[in-house]
Design an enzyme around this catalytic site. Structure first.
Site, PDB file in Angstrom:
ATOM      1  N   GLY A  12       0.993  -0.634   0.029  1.00 34.85           N
ATOM      2  CA  GLY A  12       0.031  -0.117   0.312  1.00 34.85           C
ATOM      3  C   GLY A  12       0.890   1.130   0.096  1.00 34.85           C
ATOM      4  N   ASP A  13       0.570   2.366  -0.548  1.00 37.66           N
ATOM      5  CA  ASP A  13       0.499   3.432   0.058  1.00 37.66           C
ATOM      6  C   ASP A  13       1.621   3.624  -1.325  1.00 37.66           C
ATOM      7  OD1 ASP A  13      -0.699   4.135   1.731  1.00 37.66           O
ATOM      8  OD2 ASP A  13       0.639   3.843   3.132  1.00 37.66           O
ATOM      9  N   LYS A  16      -0.538   5.258  -5.833  1.00 32.98           N
ATOM     10  CA  LYS A  16      -1.828   5.186  -6.772  1.00 32.98           C
ATOM     11  C   LYS A  16      -2.920   5.707  -6.800  1.00 32.98           C
ATOM     12  CE  LYS A  16      -3.384   2.251  -3.251  1.00 32.98           C
ATOM     13  NZ  LYS A  16      -2.289   1.610  -2.677  1.00 32.98           N
ATOM     14  N   GLY A  17      -3.396   6.998  -6.163  1.00 33.86           N
ATOM     15  CA  GLY A  17      -4.548   8.414  -6.185  1.00 33.86           C
ATOM     16  C   GLY A  17      -3.207   9.574  -7.103  1.00 33.86           C
ATOM     17  N   GLY A  40      -5.698   5.316   1.874  1.00 33.15           N
ATOM     18  CA  GLY A  40      -5.637   7.006   2.053  1.00 33.15           C
ATOM     19  C   GLY A  40      -4.746   7.844   0.670  1.00 33.15           C
ATOM     20  N   HIS A  41      -5.608   8.520  -0.303  1.00 28.37           N
ATOM     21  CA  HIS A  41      -5.295   8.596  -1.714  1.00 28.37           C
ATOM     22  C   HIS A  41      -4.828   9.380  -2.041  1.00 28.37           C
ATOM     23  CE1 HIS A  41      -6.820   4.180  -3.219  1.00 28.37           C
ATOM     24  NE2 HIS A  41      -5.745   4.229  -2.213  1.00 28.37           N
ATOM     25  N   THR A 128      -5.982   0.206  10.686  1.00 25.36           N
ATOM     26  CA  THR A 128      -6.708   1.766  10.800  1.00 25.36           C
ATOM     27  C   THR A 128      -7.543   2.586  11.987  1.00 25.36           C
ATOM     28  OG1 THR A 128      -8.326   1.651   9.274  1.00 25.36           O
ATOM     29  CG2 THR A 128      -5.682   1.876   8.333  1.00 25.36           C
ATOM     30  N   GLN A 221      -4.924  -0.165  -1.133  1.00 28.38           N
ATOM     31  CA  GLN A 221      -4.136  -1.138  -0.463  1.00 28.38           C
ATOM     32  C   GLN A 221      -3.554  -1.564  -1.602  1.00 28.38           C
ATOM     33  OE1 GLN A 221      -7.456  -2.008   0.499  1.00 28.38           O
ATOM     34  NE2 GLN A 221      -6.915  -0.030   1.723  1.00 28.38           N
ATOM     35  N   SER A 399       6.862   7.922 -12.296  1.00 24.35           N
ATOM     36  CA  SER A 399       6.652   9.267 -11.321  1.00 24.35           C
ATOM     37  C   SER A 399       7.440   9.496 -10.341  1.00 24.35           C
ATOM     38  CB  SER A 399       5.212   8.660  -9.969  1.00 24.35           C
ATOM     39  OG  SER A 399       5.200  10.027  -8.948  1.00 24.35           O
TER      40      SER A 399
HETATM   41  P1  GDP Z   1      -1.574   5.194  -2.321  1.00 20.94           P
HETATM   42  O1  GDP Z   1      -2.422   4.965  -1.189  1.00 20.94           O
HETATM   43  O2  GDP Z   1      -0.739   4.106  -3.240  1.00 20.94           O
HETATM   44  O3  GDP Z   1      -2.458   6.283  -2.766  1.00 20.94           O
HETATM   45  O4  GDP Z   1      -0.242   6.449  -1.569  1.00 20.94           O
HETATM   46  P2  GDP Z   1      -0.387   8.191  -0.780  1.00 20.94           P
HETATM   47  O5  GDP Z   1      -1.248   8.949  -1.453  1.00 20.94           O
HETATM   48  O6  GDP Z   1      -1.191   6.705   0.608  1.00 20.94           O
HETATM   49  O7  GDP Z   1       1.164   7.474  -0.560  1.00 20.94           O
HETATM   50  C1  GDP Z   1       2.323   8.515  -1.328  1.00 20.94           C
HETATM   51  C2  GDP Z   1       2.816   9.846  -1.337  1.00 20.94           C
HETATM   52  O8  GDP Z   1       3.671   9.902  -1.824  1.00 20.94           O
HETATM   53  C3  GDP Z   1       1.775  10.956  -1.188  1.00 20.94           C
HETATM   54  O9  GDP Z   1       1.629  11.986  -0.221  1.00 20.94           O
HETATM   55  C4  GDP Z   1       1.949  11.046  -3.034  1.00 20.94           C
HETATM   56  O10 GDP Z   1       1.644  12.560  -2.247  1.00 20.94           O
HETATM   57  C5  GDP Z   1       3.515  11.227  -2.964  1.00 20.94           C
HETATM   58  N1  GDP Z   1       3.886  10.563  -3.998  1.00 20.94           N
HETATM   59  C6  GDP Z   1       3.136   9.716  -5.460  1.00 20.94           C
HETATM   60  N2  GDP Z   1       3.758   9.674  -5.734  1.00 20.94           N
HETATM   61  C7  GDP Z   1       4.880   9.943  -5.327  1.00 20.94           C
HETATM   62  C8  GDP Z   1       6.461  10.626  -6.569  1.00 20.94           C
HETATM   63  O11 GDP Z   1       6.823   9.652  -7.649  1.00 20.94           O
HETATM   64  N3  GDP Z   1       7.710  11.431  -5.828  1.00 20.94           N
HETATM   65  C9  GDP Z   1       7.013  11.989  -4.188  1.00 20.94           C
HETATM   66  N4  GDP Z   1       8.255  12.124  -3.751  1.00 20.94           N
HETATM   67  N5  GDP Z   1       6.413  11.926  -3.689  1.00 20.94           N
HETATM   68  C10 GDP Z   1       5.300  11.163  -4.627  1.00 20.94           C
HETATM   69  P1  IMO Z   2      -4.379   2.549   0.716  1.00 19.34           P
HETATM   70  O1  IMO Z   2      -5.603   2.497  -0.222  1.00 19.34           O
HETATM   71  C1  IMO Z   2      -1.649   0.929   3.555  1.00 19.34           C
HETATM   72  C2  IMO Z   2      -2.874  -1.993   6.655  1.00 19.34           C
HETATM   73  C3  IMO Z   2      -3.351  -1.390   8.258  1.00 19.34           C
HETATM   74  C4  IMO Z   2      -3.170  -3.374   8.689  1.00 19.34           C
HETATM   75  C5  IMO Z   2      -3.506  -3.036   7.736  1.00 19.34           C
HETATM   76  C6  IMO Z   2      -4.959  -3.814   8.500  1.00 19.34           C
HETATM   77  O2  IMO Z   2      -3.537   4.275   1.061  1.00 19.34           O
HETATM   78  O3  IMO Z   2      -2.901   1.801   0.398  1.00 19.34           O
HETATM   79  P2  IMO Z   2      -7.439  -2.772   8.237  1.00 19.34           P
HETATM   80  O4  IMO Z   2      -7.903  -1.349   8.707  1.00 19.34           O
HETATM   81  O5  IMO Z   2      -7.915  -2.330   7.065  1.00 19.34           O
HETATM   82  O6  IMO Z   2      -8.178  -3.966   8.858  1.00 19.34           O
HETATM   83  O7  IMO Z   2      -5.944  -2.860   8.633  1.00 19.34           O
HETATM   84  O8  IMO Z   2      -4.129  -2.700   6.913  1.00 19.34           O
HETATM   85  N1  IMO Z   2      -4.241  -0.970   5.867  1.00 19.34           N
HETATM   86  C7  IMO Z   2      -2.822   0.363   4.834  1.00 19.34           C
HETATM   87  N2  IMO Z   2      -1.168   0.183   4.638  1.00 19.34           N
HETATM   88  N3  IMO Z   2      -2.206   1.970   3.068  1.00 19.34           N
HETATM   89  C8  IMO Z   2      -3.659   1.720   2.745  1.00 19.34           C
HETATM   90  O9  IMO Z   2      -4.654   1.816   2.117  1.00 19.34           O
HETATM   91  C9  IMO Z   2      -3.835   0.327   3.824  1.00 19.34           C
HETATM   92  N4  IMO Z   2      -5.200  -0.035   4.368  1.00 19.34           N
HETATM   93  C10 IMO Z   2      -5.021  -1.068   5.290  1.00 19.34           C
HETATM   94  O10 IMO Z   2      -2.082  -0.132   8.785  1.00 19.34           O
HETATM   95  O11 IMO Z   2      -1.850  -3.299   8.808  1.00 19.34           O
HETATM   96 MG    MG Z   3      -2.340   5.510   0.907  1.00 15.38          MG
END
Ligand code: GDP
Ligand code: IMO
Ligand code: MG
Length: 417
Positions: A12-13, A16-17, A40-41, A128, A221, A399
């Site tokens: 995750g994170d 994707k957003g 959280g995207h 979460t 995720q 990116s």
């Molecule tokens: P998601 O859950 O997959 O949508 O990712 P999140 O938004 O939770 O976390 C990604 C973080 O990295 C966010 O703060 C974005 O603004 C940032 N981000 C995304 N792509 C890039 C990149 O290529 N470089 C940098 N420095 N930040 C990025």
């Molecule tokens: P995005 O879409 C990162 C993790 C939680 C925990 C486990 C179970 O932003 O990538 P839950 O609340 O779903 O029962 O938690 O999954 N988790 C994530 N980690 N990015 C996420 O979403 C997540 N959604 C859940 O931290 O370990």
């Molecule tokens: Mg996220």
């Protein structure tokens, strides 16, 4: 018409957003098919940052629409908050969002239960706290509440009574919100959704529309958090891979591409195995540079090096046809970058984990490659080529910053070197 799924290739994170938001200009519909407000995207509209928990990452400036599919568990209060934030800048935008009435509702009871269960666990998962596990549990055990029930007052009361009775018997305690309060709360939310002109339309009604137009499926995720194939039990409760599009009435065979979003290093929030975790200073440095704090909970993300066995596993499990790499810029300026090329699993060298159990026993085997000053550099291209060769998946997009436009194709990168 084009059908593309974008899923997280790690824990995750991955960004994707941002990636979905970049591609959204070419798609009529952006569809979330699983998960809930645990996601959280982060997206940018110009210089303004938004964090979508439930809303698909449409580009508000362009006339695309968002669909929240039946595989999701929806915290309606949270959804309204997100809509209101967008409404301030883009009045009327709520009418561009469609909810499948078959999706399940996350109730305040589920969030309370989530925290209770975490306290009861010998080893907490580090959820979460958004009620995801309990909402999916209720769905599977037939005690869930679907969105369409909001429109039938008699049924709503009946369902709430049943659900509350089950929870009370299970935990032998009262919950903070009574049945009567829950009823009033949900009726208020329904009225609010109607006032905002949010649409209720099932995937059945959307069958022809979706097939005659372009659709981008936004995964939540990442593959390694998938309920079935992630690092169970340290996973979420939804479908994190492309197969989740079935909840919107699609087969994965109907997808033209499945992009795995891959961070140039690895992060994880919450407990569970993390073979390449880097607990040294470098880990801390990358956390600060990459602003690796949860977009949903603000928790510190755990940091590690890129993990090729995990990516090979993600490719096979989710049928990835291409990668989008993010955050290579966070590694800018490091002399050397470590990459895990294989695992030592109880003395056996494995390039590809056969089961999710392997992740629990894996010791990483590293290779070290030269770093790069900026991503438009031969060493970053070599890093990408290394990943491509080792995983058998091409990296089509790069990116290099959080803003939507900070994205380029592989060819553009080569031309700039
Ligand atoms: P998601 O859950 O997959 O949508 O990712 P999140 O938004 O939770 O976390 C990604 C973080 O990295 C966010 O703060 C974005 O603004 C940032 N981000 C995304 N792509 C890039 C990149 O290529 N470089 C940098 N420095 N930040 C990025
Ligand atoms: P995005 O879409 C990162 C993790 C939680 C925990 C486990 C179970 O932003 O990538 P839950 O609340 O779903 O029962 O938690 O999954 N988790 C994530 N980690 N990015 C996420 O979403 C997540 N959604 C859940 O931290 O370990
Ligand atoms: Mg996220």
């Amino acid at each position: 018409m084009k059908k593309l799924a974008v899923v997280g290739a790690q824990w995750g994170d991955e960004g994707k957003g941002k990636v979905v938001n970049y591609f959204s200009r070419d798609f009529e519909w952006i569809v979330r098919f699983s998960g809930g407000a645990n996601a959280g995207h982060t997206i940018y509209v110009g210089d303004k940052k938004y964090v979508n928990h439930l809303l698909p990452s449409i580009n508000p400036v362009i006339d695309s629409k968002g669909f929240l599919g039946a595989g999701m568990v929806i915290d309606v209060g949270q959804l309204i908050e997100e809509l209101k934030i967008l409404e301030r800048e883009f009045p009327g935008i709520s009418s561009r969002f469609y909810l499948d009435p078959e999706a399940f509702i996350v109730l305040p009871w589920h969030k309370e239960e989530d925290l209770l269960l975490e306290r009861m666990r010998k080893v907490p998962i580090g959820t979460t706290g958004r009620g995801i596990g309990p909402a999916y549990t209720d769905k599977a055990s037939r005690e869930g509440l679907k969105l369409f029930v909001l429109f039938d007052e008699v049924l709503l009361r009946e369902r709430l009574e049943t659900i509350y009775h089950m929870k009370r018997s299970k935990y032998n305690r009262d919950f903070a919100v009574s049945i009567e309060e829950m009823l009033v709360y949900l009726q208020g939310l329904r009225a609010e959704l109607e006032r905002l002109s949010v649409n209720f339309t099932s995937a059945v009604d959307m069958y022809r529309v979706f097939r005659s137009t372009s659709v981008l499926f936004e995964g939540a995720q990442g593959v390694l958090l998938d309920l079935d194939f992630g690092t169970y039990p340290f996973v979420t409760s939804g479908a994190c891979m492309a197969h989740g599009v079935s909840s919107v009435g699609f087969s994965t065979f109907e997808l033209d591409s499945v992009y795995g979003v891959l961070k140039a290093y690895t992060t994880r929030v919450g407990a569970g195995p993390f073979p390449t975790e880097e607990l040294s200073e470098v880990g801390g440095l990358l956390r600060e540079r990459g602003k690796e704090f949860g977009a949903t909970t603000g928790r510190e993300r755990r940091i590690g090096w890129l993990d090729l066995p995990a990516l090979r596993y993600a490719k096979i499990r989710s049928g990835l046809t291409g990668f989008v790499i993010t955050k290579g810029d966070v590694l800018n300026g490091l002399d050397e970058v470590k990459v895990c090329v294989a695992y030592d699993v109880d003395g056996v060298v494995k390039e590809l984990p056969s089961t999710s159990y392997d992740f629990f026993r894996a010791k990483p085997i590293y290779e070290t490659v030269s770093g790069w000053p900026v991503t438009d550099h031969i060493n970053f291209l070599k890093y990408m080529t290394f990943i491509e060769r080792e995983t058998g998946v091409e990296i089509d997009y790069i990116s290099y910053g959080p803003k939507t436009e900070e994205m380029k194709t592989r060819n553009d990168l080569i031309m700039n070197i």
